[in-house]
Scaffold this active site. Structure first.
Site, PDB file in Angstrom:
ATOM      1  N   MET A 293       0.822  -1.213   0.000  1.00 14.83           N
ATOM      2  CA  MET A 293       0.000   0.000   0.000  1.00 14.83           C
ATOM      3  C   MET A 293       0.858   1.266   0.000  1.00 14.83           C
ATOM      4  SD  MET A 293      -3.416  -0.193   0.100  1.00 14.83           S
ATOM      5  CE  MET A 293      -4.075   1.045   1.212  1.00 14.83           C
ATOM      6  N   ARG A 297       0.751   4.149  -2.744  1.00 11.17           N
ATOM      7  CA  ARG A 297       0.436   5.547  -2.431  1.00 11.17           C
ATOM      8  C   ARG A 297       1.443   6.491  -3.067  1.00 11.17           C
ATOM      9  NH1 ARG A 297      -1.500   4.490   3.870  1.00 11.17           N
ATOM     10  NH2 ARG A 297      -3.630   3.900   3.300  1.00 11.17           N
ATOM     11  N   TYR A 440      -8.563   6.479  -4.229  1.00  6.67           N
ATOM     12  CA  TYR A 440      -8.087   5.119  -3.925  1.00  6.67           C
ATOM     13  C   TYR A 440      -6.743   5.123  -3.208  1.00  6.67           C
ATOM     14  CZ  TYR A 440      -5.878   4.981  -8.725  1.00  6.67           C
ATOM     15  OH  TYR A 440      -5.181   5.201  -9.881  1.00  6.67           O
ATOM     16  N   GLU A 441      -6.386   3.934  -2.696  1.00  2.00           N
ATOM     17  CA  GLU A 441      -5.207   3.743  -1.836  1.00  2.00           C
ATOM     18  C   GLU A 441      -5.263   4.604  -0.582  1.00  2.00           C
ATOM     19  OE1 GLU A 441      -3.722   1.250  -2.627  1.00  2.00           O
ATOM     20  OE2 GLU A 441      -4.113   1.074  -4.767  1.00  2.00           O
ATOM     21  N   GLY A 442      -6.463   4.815  -0.069  1.00  2.00           N
ATOM     22  CA  GLY A 442      -6.669   5.670   1.092  1.00  2.00           C
ATOM     23  C   GLY A 442      -7.009   7.071   0.643  1.00  2.00           C
TER      24      GLY A 442
END
Length: 591
Positions: A293, A297, A440-442
């Protein structure tokens, strides 16, 4: 729309002049002479050709056509499969991979620029190798030697692809409530059942196998995030001799109809008695997944940069050619019916804003990559400092860069006026494509809270002080030529330190303080970080001034950033000092 051209000159400026990256490479013990600038130049030149000539021309048609689903099978847009084969045949899929398993072992300070080229050419296409590279990182860091030997070589080669399976219909940011289950089979394997959504390139026809990294719960696992494990689940089973066997219990139920990145398949994935293998320790799945992740990011920030750069390239070409009205200072092209719109102050404001944030973000991404390389290849205290700085900067390079990338693509569309709203010019696609980067990805709100909560408050601001010390060391090395930048940089840094301490002082008595300050703190930090990058670029440009008008342009954009954009840091500082009450006082039923 202008055809995408990799901004090699600006990349080389950042690599060579601003950060003297070859010196860094020679000093890092873990690199051991693996790369020098001649090698880097050759890699970047070839990557630019693939991005500009192979991938870039597919971008618009891929958006029009999209990926197609038919009874569980997904077909990539026309040209993607062939472009992916070309990309993989050149060894690009394993550029940053572990050499023990067939990767090239290149540092992030090089691969980040190659990633920008690919994402600038097409985010939809670039997502496929991005997901594979991230999956390889997690496998290499946490899986058994047996799994590494069995899967990594074919993933680095691109023969097999990777996917990340986290989100479920009821569980997005809160992964602690996922329901996917795993049951041990007694032979080292596990049976996986569950449903995942939003799985980028979870199914496609570009690679012969897809290796899924799936979060699931063991039967007696603790509740919440501490009870999640990570499993490697191949689409096709892999025999002991490395050949492919029967289809695993992995299927694609559908693909999402989306606002943007339509060329990529965003899949609903079903795991029905699928066979998988544990990666890392039981109940440590989130830690293993975050290896992937955190990489993703950083690359999402690079995706935003790539889209902003492509929007800039189209906007500047259009602004030089489009004739409308006369310059306020008198006709520039009296022989023509009107002047090109680049003469108009408001158009110049938009173009300069785009350029300032885009080139600042390129330098910031490289700066973050530098600390990542230190965390990976350095030793002792330098390695620890690298890890701390990378942790601090990751949410900034993901969230601030993509927030500004959306702004830049909107500005690029605005330069085109009504034509920017039409599909044929490509600007509206960039706006749609880059929008997902904030989600996305947080989400970027989560990134802001991660920065304010975990990376600042949790350690009492120690990571911020490391960042401040680096800026102060740079300032100490500046001479009088930098007097137009240094005082403003010092003031901006002092303002960031004041905001840091103010939130730390208030957070103990106000549980909402961190959350209510997070967005503004992220953006204050981002502007200070960009100011630091522009100061470094200005210093490097001054050393080259007179040799090429490119460096004069750099200095002009640096001055624009400091005079017209950096003052926004003070606005965010004042918002933070307003406290949490303006955000929290309105009763929910009154919204």
């Amino acid at each position: 729309m202008a055809e995408y051209q990799a901004p090699l000159k600006d990349m080389h400026f950042v690599l060579k002049d601003v950060f003297e990256t070859e010196k860094l490479w020679s000093e890092l013990p873990g690199l051991a002479g693996a790369v020098d600038m001649d090698t880097a130049d050759a890699i970047m030149e070839e990557a630019a050709k693939i991005a500009g000539e192979v991938v870039g021309p597919l971008n618009r048609e891929a958006d029009e056509q999209g990926s197609r689903w038919n009874e569980g099978e997904v077909t990539a847009p026309d040209g993607f499969k062939e472009a992916y084969a070309t990309f993989c045949e050149g060894g690009w899929n394993g550029l940053g991979g572990n050499p023990e398993y067939g990767g090239m072992g290149m540092p992030k300070t090089l691969t980040a620029h190659v990633e920008e080229m690919l994402q600038g050419a097409s985010i939809s296409f670039g997502l496929a190798p991005m997901l594979t590279a991230g999956a390889c990182l997690s496998i290499d860091a946490h899986a058994s030697d047996e799994l590494k030997d069995k899967y990594l070589p074919n993933m680095y080669s691109g023969q097999w692809a990777g996917a990340m399976d986290l989100t479920e219909p009821h569980a997005g940011t809160d992964l602690g409530i996922i329901r996917s289950s795993a049951k041990e089979n007694g032979d080292g394997s596990y049976t996986i059942n569950g449903n995942k959504i939003f799985i980028t390139w979870g199914e496609h026809d570009m690679a012969e196998n897809i290796i899924h990294l799936v979060l699931a719960r063991l039967p007696d696992a603790p509740k919440g995030p501490k009870g999640i494990s990570l499993f490697l689940v191949p689409k096709l089973m892999v025999n002991d001799d490395g050949s492919l066997g029967e289809r695993n219990g992995v299927s694609c139920g559908s693909i999402e109809k989306k606002m943007g990145i339509k060329g990529s398949a965003t899949c609903v994935m079903n795991f029905d008695d699928a066979k998988g293998w544990l990666v890392g320790e039981p109940n440590q799945g989130l830690a293993c997944m975050f290896t992937m992740m955190n990489y993703e990011r950083l690359v999402v920030g690079i995706q935003g940069l790539g889209a902003a750069e492509r929007s800039w390239q189209s906007a500047i070409e259009y602004a030089r050619e489009r004739l409308q009205s006369r310059s306020p200072n008198g006709a520039v092209a009296p022989e023509k019916a009107a002047d090109p719109i680049i003469v108009h102050p408001d158009v110049r404001r938009m173009l300069l804003t785009m350029r300032a944030y885009t080139e600042g973000s390129r330098a910031l991404n490289h700066y973050t990559a530098m600390w990542l390389d230190k965390s990976k290849f350095a030793e002792g205290e330098e390695k620890k400092q690298g890890a701390a700085m990378m942790a601090l900067l990751t949410p900034v390079t993901k969230a601030f860069v993509t927030d500004k990338a959306l702004d830049c693509t909107v500005l690029g569309q605005q330069v085109f006026g009504g034509h920017g709203y039409l599909r044929e010019w490509g600007q509206e696609q960039l706006v749609r494509d880059v929008r997902i980067c904030q989600i996305y990805e947080g989400t970027n709100g989560v990134q802001a809270m991660d920065l304010m909560g975990r990376k600042v408050a949790a350690n009492g601001g120690q990571f911020v002080e490391l960042f401040a010390e680096d800026i102060k060391e740079f300032i100490a090395g500046c001479d009088d030529n930098m007097s137009e930048f240094v005082p403003a940089l010092e003031s901006a840094l002092a303002g960031l330190q004041e905001s840091t301490q103010w939130v730390l002082d208030k957070a103990g008595d106000d549980p909402a303080m961190i959350g209510s300050s997070a967005y503004d703190y992220l953006h204050q930090f981002g502007h200070v970080a960009h100011a630091y990058m522009w100061a470094r670029m200005a210093k490097a440009a001054m050393a080259k001034q007179g040799s090429d008008e490119y460096y004069d342009g750099k200095l002009a954009v640096a001055r624009f950033f400091y005079s017209r954009l950096l003052p926004q840091a003070n606005t965010h500082k004042e918002n933070i000092r307003a406290g949490s009450e303006p955000v929290m006082s309105l009763a929910a039923e009154l919204f």
